[in-house]
Design an enzyme around this catalytic site. Structure first.
Site, mmCIF file in Angstrom:
data_model
loop_
_atom_site.group_PDB
_atom_site.id
_atom_site.type_symbol
_atom_site.label_atom_id
_atom_site.label_comp_id
_atom_site.label_asym_id
_atom_site.label_seq_id
_atom_site.Cartn_x
_atom_site.Cartn_y
_atom_site.Cartn_z
ATOM 1 N N ASP A 1 9.750 -7.705 2.269
ATOM 2 C CA ASP A 1 9.253 -6.817 1.213
ATOM 3 C C ASP A 1 9.756 -7.314 -0.143
ATOM 4 O O ASP A 1 10.195 -8.448 -0.283
ATOM 5 C CB ASP A 1 9.553 -5.347 1.519
ATOM 6 C CG ASP A 1 10.968 -4.974 1.159
ATOM 7 O OD1 ASP A 1 11.755 -5.885 0.807
ATOM 8 O OD2 ASP A 1 11.285 -3.776 1.225
ATOM 9 N N ASP B 1 1.170 -4.372 -1.259
ATOM 10 C CA ASP B 1 1.862 -3.110 -0.985
ATOM 11 C C ASP B 1 1.791 -2.205 -2.214
ATOM 12 O O ASP B 1 1.518 -2.671 -3.323
ATOM 13 C CB ASP B 1 3.316 -3.407 -0.618
ATOM 14 C CG ASP B 1 3.958 -2.239 0.119
ATOM 15 O OD1 ASP B 1 3.245 -1.270 0.467
ATOM 16 O OD2 ASP B 1 5.180 -2.281 0.339
ATOM 17 N N ASP C 1 3.637 4.902 6.648
ATOM 18 C CA ASP C 1 5.064 4.988 6.991
ATOM 19 C C ASP C 1 5.279 6.085 8.019
ATOM 20 O O ASP C 1 5.722 7.189 7.696
ATOM 21 C CB ASP C 1 5.893 5.263 5.735
ATOM 22 C CG ASP C 1 5.861 4.073 4.793
ATOM 23 O OD1 ASP C 1 5.653 2.940 5.269
ATOM 24 O OD2 ASP C 1 6.033 4.281 3.587
ATOM 25 N N HIS D 1 7.661 -2.516 12.432
ATOM 26 C CA HIS D 1 8.214 -2.424 11.078
ATOM 27 C C HIS D 1 9.151 -1.228 11.062
ATOM 28 O O HIS D 1 8.821 -0.197 11.641
ATOM 29 C CB HIS D 1 7.055 -2.216 10.084
ATOM 30 C CG HIS D 1 7.487 -2.024 8.666
ATOM 31 N ND1 HIS D 1 8.307 -2.920 8.009
ATOM 32 C CD2 HIS D 1 7.209 -1.044 7.775
ATOM 33 C CE1 HIS D 1 8.508 -2.493 6.765
ATOM 34 N NE2 HIS D 1 7.851 -1.361 6.596
#
Ligand SMILES: *[C@@H]1O[C@H](CO)[C@@H](O)[C@H](O)[C@H]1NC(C)=O
Ligand SMILES: *[C@@H]1O[C@H](CO)[C@@H](O)[C@H](O)[C@H]1NC(C)=O
Ligand SMILES: *[C@@H]1O[C@H](CO)[C@@H](O)[C@H](O)[C@H]1NC(C)=O
Ligand SMILES: *[C@@H]1O[C@H](CO)[C@@H](O)[C@H](O)[C@H]1NC(C)=O
Ligand SMILES: *[C@@H]1O[C@H](CO)[C@@H](O)[C@H](O)[C@H]1NC(C)=O
Ligand SMILES: *[C@@H]1O[C@H](CO)[C@@H](O)[C@H](O)[C@H]1NC(C)=O
Length: 859
Positions: free
Chosen positions: A333, A444, A526, A584
């Site tokens: 990230d 992202d 998420d 993830h």
């Protein structure tokens, strides 16, 4: 250092707090939802109605109170009817802006026959008919004399200066599906009973989201389907801005009410008549992928928030190798950048990114890095310097750059609608580092994210401007949901023009809308390490599939929270049957790579991964078939069994293509599961989890399971190509031989397809270097042929083994015929499973030449 920690804390806070979302009542939706109360009704002014050269109907609608005149356009086509309505004054004021927006959705059509009288205007094209009623204004859409949909039948049309709404009813429908993305069942619910809000489409970073909810998530696709036993249809609308959709299940009919934050509404009604037809018609509206993905896209990917140095990446890869676990890519990230500046690398922790990429390339592995649309406002940062001096940022109304907080701190946001800004962003992908074709990108925080939960739901405020032409501006709200599309396009063009001409792009994205040029991998957000989140991943990705977003997956193991071992293993087993397969997890949970677990757990995870890899040829063939037929890769059961009512609400099973039914165990402590096998007495399903036992498609059946069980069934009548040699990357499987599973149906027949190319380059496209094979089995004879006769590819692996399920008895000889040359006894023949499986081994059948293989029983 403090800065980094502060940013971390900020990030975690964002992710772990449930975002407080606006309710319908708190937006434009509240007022519109009450219509027709408080709003005028409309009639078509017949004196203005014209049918131009048999192409389209245009005319004015006027409100009963005379306050508003709307401009109406209707088109009929072979498969759908398009209706556009907008306010004339707003249209005149906005001028180019509306044409800019309309342009991106207009579908030119031709009308054949029209009649015109005083009360109705009838438009027809082939089997499509639209009857436009003048007063009160409504439109009935027919297909072959069956009413498909009624537009404004309830007179709830509203057009305001900044919002529009329209009611559309679908007769003959029992269920509604689609409008991803929501954390919701596959079959959508009635929203008009009690205190539920409509389904909302509004791209924003929703952190840890609620389940079984109509709340908006990070992605929006304004495609909705309706389905009943006799009739299916669907609707697309100009949901480029925030939209809300009410759904009401009536007596054999679905009522929808679509509310849109824009002064125009354009809709397309699909004729159906089957759900597969409607989904195909929906595909014509989307920008569908046309580039084959890299093969590795279909393998397994590992991510965490965040692998923080090149040594950590190399160590991770070694651990995967040591544990014999397949892996395609490692994801980094924003932590890989120099202090939050995209397109840079941390000079200490990633001091030699090119070296790292080379090391990964030696193993056919890739690195995926995060890139955002938000640019850190730091003096001297080359991207910011250029973007601010050239005015590439989204503006406030007063003309200054908008500034918001995102992961890197204070940021401004690239205005991708501005062609020069888009070009500039594209050009960033020609930095030297992107020459490495194993450096892949994940876009992202591109809803886009602004850390402002309270006021703006973690995304941009509404009063901003986009510069669509020199000094011509457009309200940002009009395109909020499509912001990401512009970023995707810029990235696709940038990567495309930089890669060696032959390479295929890989652009994963957090948010998405209408554009998917290259099977962009997407995730359901998420999620959390809970059984409920595992369960909802299937309907979420199936809903995405119906909306033509094909490469969907959920974070395996859950992003936040800590899965226990049972959940962890079950998630790997289930995740193997969703198109995108990536684990993830958050930064504040213990390491969770498969190699940190005990041998028992590791073995089950490895088996799940190997099961995925064994089926890569099936996945790849289905991906290819998306590019030629636009049929989704994974499909809900109702797609192929549209008349079986029990399939209409099945959430926890899916079909991979038409031939593989996956029903992984997603319940804690399960000892038995019930799986619905569709198709009736004449459909056979082979349980690959239990010795290929043949079952009939007669509905729910109970299966005993243990932690190793993954209920998966092959359809009788299919031929499935697998590669069963365990390997650690997709690339390493390329020259392994195929195993063909011939799964006989009740009349002892079967058929299937297989697509093969070099998995890497665009040669399949430019040089037709590929094989698209058909297999058919009848009368004890397998025939293999090229479906696309002009295509050819030298590098395909041979067929090494053939398994026939429910085979003929006493086969002692296999005869091979290639170009009229006959060879007997060339295979090793054996029966197993009490004669229910016949195996031909020691083969080496070249797929480039058509062959016939006949099973000869002893006489
Ligand atoms: C529709 O109404 C507008 C505004 O009153 C008018 O300018 C236009 O001429 C009308 N269209 C037709 C075809 O009459
Ligand atoms: C419409 O109705 C008027 C009056 O009823 C009539 O005079 C006229 O001929 C009609 N026009 C058409 C095209 O039918
Ligand atoms: C990012 O990198 C720093 C090292 O500079 C590390 O301390 C920090 O924990 C990392 N953040 C995350 C979220 O992994
Ligand atoms: C990398 O992939 C190629 C084929 O694409 C294969 O020949 C080679 O063996 C692979 N290398 C490794 C280390 O797996
Ligand atoms: C069995 O498969 C063959 C070959 O695909 C097909 O022609 C036949 O119609 C199938 N039979 C049934 C009952 O589905
Ligand atoms: C495999 O085939 C080769 C020749 O095609 C033959 O020599 C060999 O004996 C076969 N092996 C087995 C195990 O049948």
């Amino acid at each position: 250092m403090f800065k980094v920690i502060f940013r971390c804390v900020l990030f975690l806070t964002l992710l772990y707090n449930i975002t407080s979302q606006k309710t319908c009542a708190e937006t434009f939706c509240g007022k519109l939802r009450k219509s027709p109360k408080g709003f005028p009704s409309y009639s078509l002014d017949l004196s203005t109605a014209v049918v131009v050269e048999n192409h389209k109907l245009m005319g004015n609608l006027s409100s009963e109170d005379g306050t508003r005149i709307l401009y109406l356009e209707v088109f009929c086509s072979v498969s759908h009817t398009l209706v556009g309505i907008e306010d004339i004054q707003v249209q005149q004021q906005m001028g180019n802006v509306n044409s800019f927006i309309r342009h991106s959705s207009s579908v030119p059509q031709t009308l054949k026959k029209t009649t015109n009288d005083n009360e109705t205007i009838i438009l027809t094209f082939v089997n499509t008919k639209a009857v436009v009623y003048a007063n009160p204004f409504k439109i009935e859409v027919h297909y072959k004399d069956t009413l498909v949909a009624t537009i404004n039948g309830k007179g709830r049309l509203v057009i305001q200066n900044s919002a529009a709404a329209l009611d559309v009813t679908f007769p003959g429908a029992q269920h509604a599906y689609g409008i991803p993305l929501h954390a919701e069942n596959l079959a959508l619910r009635t929203t008009t009973n009690g205190d539920m809000d409509p389904y909302r489409l509004y791209n924003h970073n929703s952190g840890q989201y609620k389940l079984k909810s109509t709340e908006a998530l990070q992605s929006s696709v304004p495609l909705l389907y309706t389905h009943g036993k006799t009739q299916s249809s669907g609707i697309f609308w100009t949901g480029f801005s925030q939209s809300w959709v009410d759904i009401t299940h009536g007596n054999n009919r679905i009522d929808t009410y679509i509310m849109n934050e824009m002064a125009l509404i354009g809709t397309v009604i699909f004729n159906g008549p089957t759900i597969a037809n409607a989904v195909a018609q929906g595909a014509l509206i989307r920008n569908n992928p046309f580039t084959m993905p890299k093969y590795s896209t279909l393998g397994y990917h590992q991510s965490r928030n965040s692998y923080a140095s090149q040594n950590e990446v190399l160590n991770l890869i070694n651990q995967f190798k040591t544990a014999n676990l397949p892996l395609e890519s490692v994801w980094l990230d924003i932590n890989h950048t120099d202090n939050g500046k995209y397109f840079t690398w941390d000079p200490v922790r990633f001091s030699n990114p090119i070296g790292l990429l080379n090391e990964l390339a030696a193993d056919n592995r890739s690195l995926v890095i995060t890139i955002g649309p938000h640019i850190k406002r730091e003096k001297g940062y080359f991207v910011h310097e250029e973007a601010s001096s050239k005015r590439y940022y989204i503006r406030n109304i007063d003309g200054t750059d908008y500034i918001g907080k995102s992961l890197p701190g204070e940021c401004s946001y690239i205005d991708f609608v501005n062609p020069n800004a888009m070009k500039y962003y594209s050009s960033l992908f020609s930095l030297e580092i992107f020459k490495a074709d194993n450096l892949l990108v994940f876009l992202d925080l591109n809803e886009p994210t602004v850390f402002d939960n309270e006021l703006h739901e973690n995304t941009l405020p509404s009063n901003l401007l986009l510069e669509y032409d020199e000094e011509s501006f457009l309200p940002y709200t009009y395109l909020h949901n499509r912001y990401v599309d512009y970023q995707l396009r810029a990235t696709f063009l940038g990567i495309g023009s930089n890669l060696p001409l032959q390479a295929r792009p890989f652009i994963a994205t957090h948010s998405h809308s209408m554009i998917d040029m290259s099977f962009n991998p997407v995730i359901t957000g998420d999620n959390y390490a809970s059984w409920e989140h595992l369960q909802i991943s299937f309907p979420m990705c199936l809903s995405e599939a119906l909306g033509h977003t094909n490469m969907c997956g959920a974070n395996v193991g859950g992003f936040a929270g800590i899965p226990d071992e049972e959940l962890y293993q079950r998630w790997y087993q289930a995740g193997a049957w969703l198109p995108f397969y990536r684990a993830h997890f958050a930064s504040d949970v213990p390491p969770r790579e498969p190699y940190v677990y005990s041998d028992k757990v590791k073995n089950r995870v490895r088996n799940a991964l190997y099961q995925r890899y064994a089926h890569l040829p099936v996945w790849y063939t289905l991906v290819w078939e998306v590019t030629i037929t636009l049929k989704p890769i994974i499909r809900p059961l109702l797609y192929h069994y549209p008349k079986e009512e029990a399939t209409f609400t099945i959430d926890n099973e899916l079909l991979l293509g038409a031939d593989i039914l996956a029903a992984p165990v997603v319940k804690r402590g399960a000892l038995m599961v019930s799986v619905y096998l569709p198709g009736g007495e004449s459909e056979v399903w082979y349980n690959i989890d239990d010795n290929y036992k043949a079952l009939r498609g007669v509905g729910h059946q109970i299966f005993n399971v243990n932690l190793d069980s993954v209920p998966v069934f092959y359809r009788g009548g299919s031929i499935i190509a697998r590669k069963d040699t365990p390997r650690l990357t997709s690339a390493a499987t390329v020259s392994d031989p195929y195993t063909l599973f011939i799964c006989l149906n009740t009349t002892n027949g079967a058929s299937g397809t297989l697509y093969v190319d070099d998995y890497e380059t665009m040669n399949y496209f430019w040089k037709t270097e590929y094989l698209y094979m058909g297999f058919s089995f009848t009368d004890n004879s397998l025939y293999a042929y090229k479906i696309h006769e002009n295509a050819d590819y030298e590098g395909a692996a041979p067929v090494g083994e053939i398994l026939v399920l429910n085979p003929p008895r006493n086969v002692v000889n296999a005869r091979l015929e290639i170009r009229h040359k006959i060879r007997d006894n060339f295979a090793t023949i054996s029966y197993s499973n009490e004669g229910h499986v016949l195996k031909l081994s020691n083969l080496s059948l070249n797929l480039r030449e058509p062959f016939r293989l006949t099973l000869l029983p002893s006489v």
